[in-house]
Design a protein around this motif. Structure first.
Motif, short mmCIF file in Angstrom:
data_model
loop_
_atom_site.label_atom_id
_atom_site.label_comp_id
_atom_site.label_asym_id
_atom_site.label_seq_id
_atom_site.Cartn_x
_atom_site.Cartn_y
_atom_site.Cartn_z
N ASN A 1 0.75 -1.28 -0.24
CA ASN A 1 0.16 -0.06 0.07
C ASN A 1 1.04 1.39 0.04
OD1 ASN A 1 -2.80 -1.56 0.56
ND2 ASN A 1 -1.20 -2.30 2.10
N SER A 2 2.01 1.20 0.09
CA SER A 2 2.91 2.58 0.05
C SER A 2 4.30 2.30 -0.31
CB SER A 2 2.90 3.03 1.51
OG SER A 2 3.53 2.05 2.36
N GLY A 3 5.07 3.17 -0.35
CA GLY A 3 6.56 2.92 -0.75
C GLY A 3 7.20 2.35 0.55
N ALA A 4 7.24 2.79 1.62
CA ALA A 4 7.73 2.21 2.87
C ALA A 4 7.54 0.99 3.01
CB ALA A 4 7.38 2.95 4.11
N GLU A 5 6.12 0.41 2.73
CA GLU A 5 5.78 -1.00 2.95
C GLU A 5 6.31 -1.74 1.79
OE1 GLU A 5 1.70 -2.10 3.02
OE2 GLU A 5 1.34 -0.50 3.94
N ALA A 6 6.72 -1.24 0.47
CA ALA A 6 7.22 -2.01 -0.67
C ALA A 6 8.68 -2.17 -0.18
CB ALA A 6 7.28 -1.25 -1.93
N ASN A 7 9.30 -1.42 0.44
CA ASN A 7 10.81 -1.43 0.84
C ASN A 7 10.67 -2.49 1.89
OD1 ASN A 7 12.18 0.35 -1.23
ND2 ASN A 7 11.61 2.10 -0.09
N GLU A 8 10.15 -2.29 2.77
CA GLU A 8 10.09 -3.34 4.17
C GLU A 8 9.79 -4.76 3.48
OE1 GLU A 8 10.01 -2.52 7.57
OE2 GLU A 8 10.37 -0.57 7.59
N SER B 1 20.21 8.43 1.03
CA SER B 1 19.06 7.65 0.86
C SER B 1 17.92 8.14 1.51
CB SER B 1 19.45 6.27 1.02
OG SER B 1 19.83 5.95 2.22
N PHE B 2 16.72 7.85 0.82
CA PHE B 2 15.40 7.86 1.53
C PHE B 2 14.66 6.89 1.25
CE2 PHE B 2 11.10 8.89 2.39
CZ PHE B 2 11.04 9.55 3.56
N HIS B 3 14.23 5.84 2.34
CA HIS B 3 13.40 4.57 1.80
C HIS B 3 12.29 4.49 2.72
CE1 HIS B 3 16.59 3.36 -0.60
NE2 HIS B 3 17.52 3.50 0.20
N GLY B 4 11.70 5.65 3.37
CA GLY B 4 10.75 5.30 4.22
C GLY B 4 10.76 5.87 5.61
N ARG B 5 9.57 5.64 6.26
CA ARG B 5 9.43 5.94 7.75
C ARG B 5 9.22 4.90 8.83
NH1 ARG B 5 10.10 11.51 8.36
NH2 ARG B 5 9.12 12.95 6.92
N VAL C 1 19.32 0.76 -3.45
CA VAL C 1 19.64 1.95 -4.31
C VAL C 1 18.60 2.71 -4.97
CG1 VAL C 1 21.40 3.11 -6.07
CG2 VAL C 1 22.18 1.17 -4.82
N GLU C 2 18.42 4.12 -4.79
CA GLU C 2 17.50 4.72 -5.72
C GLU C 2 18.22 5.25 -6.93
OE1 GLU C 2 15.55 8.29 -2.99
OE2 GLU C 2 17.17 7.18 -1.50
N PRO C 3 17.82 4.85 -8.02
CA PRO C 3 18.59 5.33 -9.00
C PRO C 3 18.76 6.81 -9.16
CG PRO C 3 17.09 3.40 -9.74
CD PRO C 3 16.94 3.95 -8.20
N GLY D 1 15.62 11.06 -4.46
CA GLY D 1 14.64 12.11 -4.51
C GLY D 1 15.02 13.26 -3.47
N GLU D 2 14.65 12.51 -2.24
CA GLU D 2 14.46 13.46 -1.01
C GLU D 2 16.02 13.88 -0.57
OE1 GLU D 2 11.60 13.89 0.48
OE2 GLU D 2 10.55 12.88 -1.07
N GLY D 3 16.90 12.87 -0.95
CA GLY D 3 18.34 13.27 -0.74
C GLY D 3 18.92 14.54 -1.55
N LEU E 1 16.50 -2.12 -6.27
CA LEU E 1 16.27 -0.61 -6.35
C LEU E 1 14.96 -0.03 -5.68
CD1 LEU E 1 17.53 -0.56 -10.21
CD2 LEU E 1 18.63 -0.05 -8.33
N ASP E 2 14.94 1.05 -5.27
CA ASP E 2 13.94 1.81 -4.80
C ASP E 2 13.63 2.75 -5.84
OD1 ASP E 2 12.13 3.52 -3.54
OD2 ASP E 2 13.30 3.73 -1.60
N GLU E 3 12.72 2.60 -6.44
CA GLU E 3 12.08 3.49 -7.69
C GLU E 3 10.68 4.04 -7.36
OE1 GLU E 3 12.42 2.53 -11.55
OE2 GLU E 3 14.26 1.60 -11.70
N VAL E 4 10.58 4.19 -5.91
CA VAL E 4 9.27 4.65 -5.26
C VAL E 4 9.04 6.07 -5.97
CG1 VAL E 4 7.94 5.55 -3.29
CG2 VAL E 4 9.18 3.23 -3.50
N GLN E 5 10.00 6.95 -5.95
CA GLN E 5 9.87 8.33 -6.41
C GLN E 5 10.25 8.33 -7.93
OE1 GLN E 5 11.30 12.74 -5.09
NE2 GLN E 5 11.06 11.14 -3.65
N CYS E 6 11.32 7.64 -8.39
CA CYS E 6 11.97 7.98 -9.85
C CYS E 6 11.50 6.84 -10.96
CB CYS E 6 13.39 8.03 -9.57
SG CYS E 6 14.02 6.47 -9.31
N ALA F 1 5.95 2.60 -5.87
CA ALA F 1 4.45 3.05 -5.26
C ALA F 1 3.97 4.59 -5.74
CB ALA F 1 4.84 3.12 -3.78
N LYS F 2 4.24 5.56 -5.27
CA LYS F 2 3.74 6.87 -5.42
C LYS F 2 2.69 6.81 -6.75
CE LYS F 2 7.25 9.33 -3.29
NZ LYS F 2 6.54 10.33 -2.36
N PRO F 3 3.14 6.78 -7.95
CA PRO F 3 2.11 6.92 -9.14
C PRO F 3 1.26 6.09 -9.40
CG PRO F 3 4.31 6.99 -10.07
CD PRO F 3 4.45 6.71 -8.63
#
Ligand SMILES: Cc1ncc(COP(=O)(O)O)c(C=O)c1O
Length: 407
Positions: free
Chosen positions: A116-123, A150-154, A202-204, A207-209, A235-240, A264-266
């Motif tokens: 349901n979210s980016g952090a959940e996808a990473n976890e 890096s930023f991978h969630g909360r 890795v985020e390719p 974003g937040e960073g 790869l964390d492509e939640v934002q990119c 996630a996101k879009p």
């Protein structure tokens, strides 16, 4: 887009109105919100309760790839809403099966897990990496390595992989077995120990960073290093991901394939949805009961996501994102030359960062006052994330406002 449910005031005769933005909010203050109540949106514009229109270069932080009020999305939402909304993951549904099949057909992956979210996808992806690593290397092969910036969630493991001291410090102890490493190949080569490392995440594009676009050649080196050492490249492509770089997946730009991918996101056009894409080997190590999500991949969100991914994958859309990226590169370089405040620019496609000499917050406020919504990425970087469907005139208008604020 309309239909935001406004509270109806009980006292008859008084026209219903929004609470003024200055009244204290009952929503927990985890966000520093702008003094602005949004009531509607069309295309790349948001409309506030006082009637002001804002050009939106935030896209709901990279969620609203198709902008606001997209007629195709509206119609799919309406159709999907008249069908099943939720069925537990104990049963199969056609929308979820079809979406997973679509993602497999268009990516490196053999299997998909919905959440349901980016952090959940990473976890979820961390768990899958550990499950596989344990199978191939035993329990000591469990370390997750993330990169500086890096930023991978909360959540607890995604926060442990997030390099933001301010976000981390109040919540220690975070999940164990997660290391932050420097963005340096030589030092990474020392950190990525085959016997103990399960995955490198890795985020390719970070974003937040600060919108740091990793060089394709560097990503290829990471791919080789992790493959040689039998370490999962996640790869964390939640934002990119999903079109933001001008490629359906950001990894395509580097000509590599990861072992795990978080999206996630879009993905579902603004409905909450995340996904983990897995290669066959990692997927084969996962058994029933290893992970789960009550809501993940419900038929309603899946049907909507299927429409969104098909729209984003249209070659003409991806081509226009790449062309906008080239135009932005030239235009923002000119802005950097013209403005005494700009120290540098970075970006690709429709994700851009502008480093400035002063704090980002007052510039974001000034842009908003002039009709443009933008984000920060750290204290001294402005971040632009326009909808992927933005037109060139809207892009020009937004950059014009940035000029008026920065030059
Ligand atoms: C790269 C990246 N990963 C993970 C996340 C967390 O996503 P969410 O807020 O949906 O949990 C974000 C959110 O900004 C992100 O940019």
């Amino acid at each position: 887009m309309s239909g935001l449910a406004l509270p109806v005031m009980p006292d008859a005769g008084v026209a219903p109105s929004l609470p003024p933005t200055e009244t204290p909010s009952a929503i927990l203050g985890t966000y520093a919100r702008a003094p602005l109540t949004v009531v509607d949106g069309h295309g790349a514009e948001l409309i506030a309760s006082d009637g002001r229109r804002y050009l939106d270069f935030t896209s709901g932080i990279a969620v609203n790839a198709l902008g606001y009020g997209d007629p195709g999305l509206q119609s799919v939402l309406q159709d999907a809403a008249s069908g099943l909304i939720h069925v537990s993951n104990l049963f199969r549904t056609e929308p979820a099966e079809e979406l997973a099949q679509w993602l497999v057909m268009h990516s490196f992956a053999d299997k998909v897990f919905f959440c349901n979210s980016g952090a959940e996808a990473n976890e979820g992806a961390f768990k899958f990496a550990r499950r596989w690593a344990r199978a191939v290397g035993g329990p000591v092969k469990h370390e997750i390595v993330a990169l500086r910036g890096s930023f991978h969630g909360r959540l607890f493991a995604s926060l442990a992989a997030t390099d933001r001291p301010r976000y981390r410090a109040p919540f220690r102890p975070l999940a164990g077995g997660v290391t932050i490493a420097e963005r340096d190949l030589g030092r990474l080569a020392d950190t990525l120990v085959p016997e103990t490392t399960a995955a490198l995440v890795v985020e390719p594009v970070q974003g937040e960073g600060g919108v740091r676009v990793f060089d394709p050649g560097w990503l290829r080196e990471l791919r080789s290093l992790t493959a040689e050492r039998r370490i999962a490249l996640m790869l964390d492509e939640v934002q990119c991901g999903l079109g933001r770089t001008g490629w359906l997946f950001a990894y395509e730009r580097a000509g590599i394939e990861p072992d795990l991918l978080a999206l996630a996101k879009p993905l579902a056009g603004g409905l909450p949805m995340g996904a983990v894409l897995l290669n066959g080997e990692i997927a084969a190590s996962i058994e029933a009961g290893d992970h789960g999500s009550t809501f993940g991949g419900g038929p309603f969100v899946s049907a909507v996501a299927r429409y969104v991914v098909e729209r984003i994958a249209e070659p003409a859309l991806l081509q226009s994102v790449r062309e906008h990226g080239e135009w932005l590169s030239a235009t923002l370089n000119r802005l950097a030359e013209a403005s005494p405040h700009v120290r540098g620019i970075r970006g690709v496609g429709l994700i851009w960062g502008i480093d400035i000499a002063m704090r980002a917050a007052p510039i974001i406020d000034a842009a908003r006052e002039t009709g443009l919504l933008i984000l920060s990425a750290g204290d001294h970087t402005l971040r632009l994330l326009p909808p992927l469907t933005i037109t060139r005139p809207d892009l020009e208008r937004g950059i014009g406002i940035l000029y008026s604020v920065l030059v």
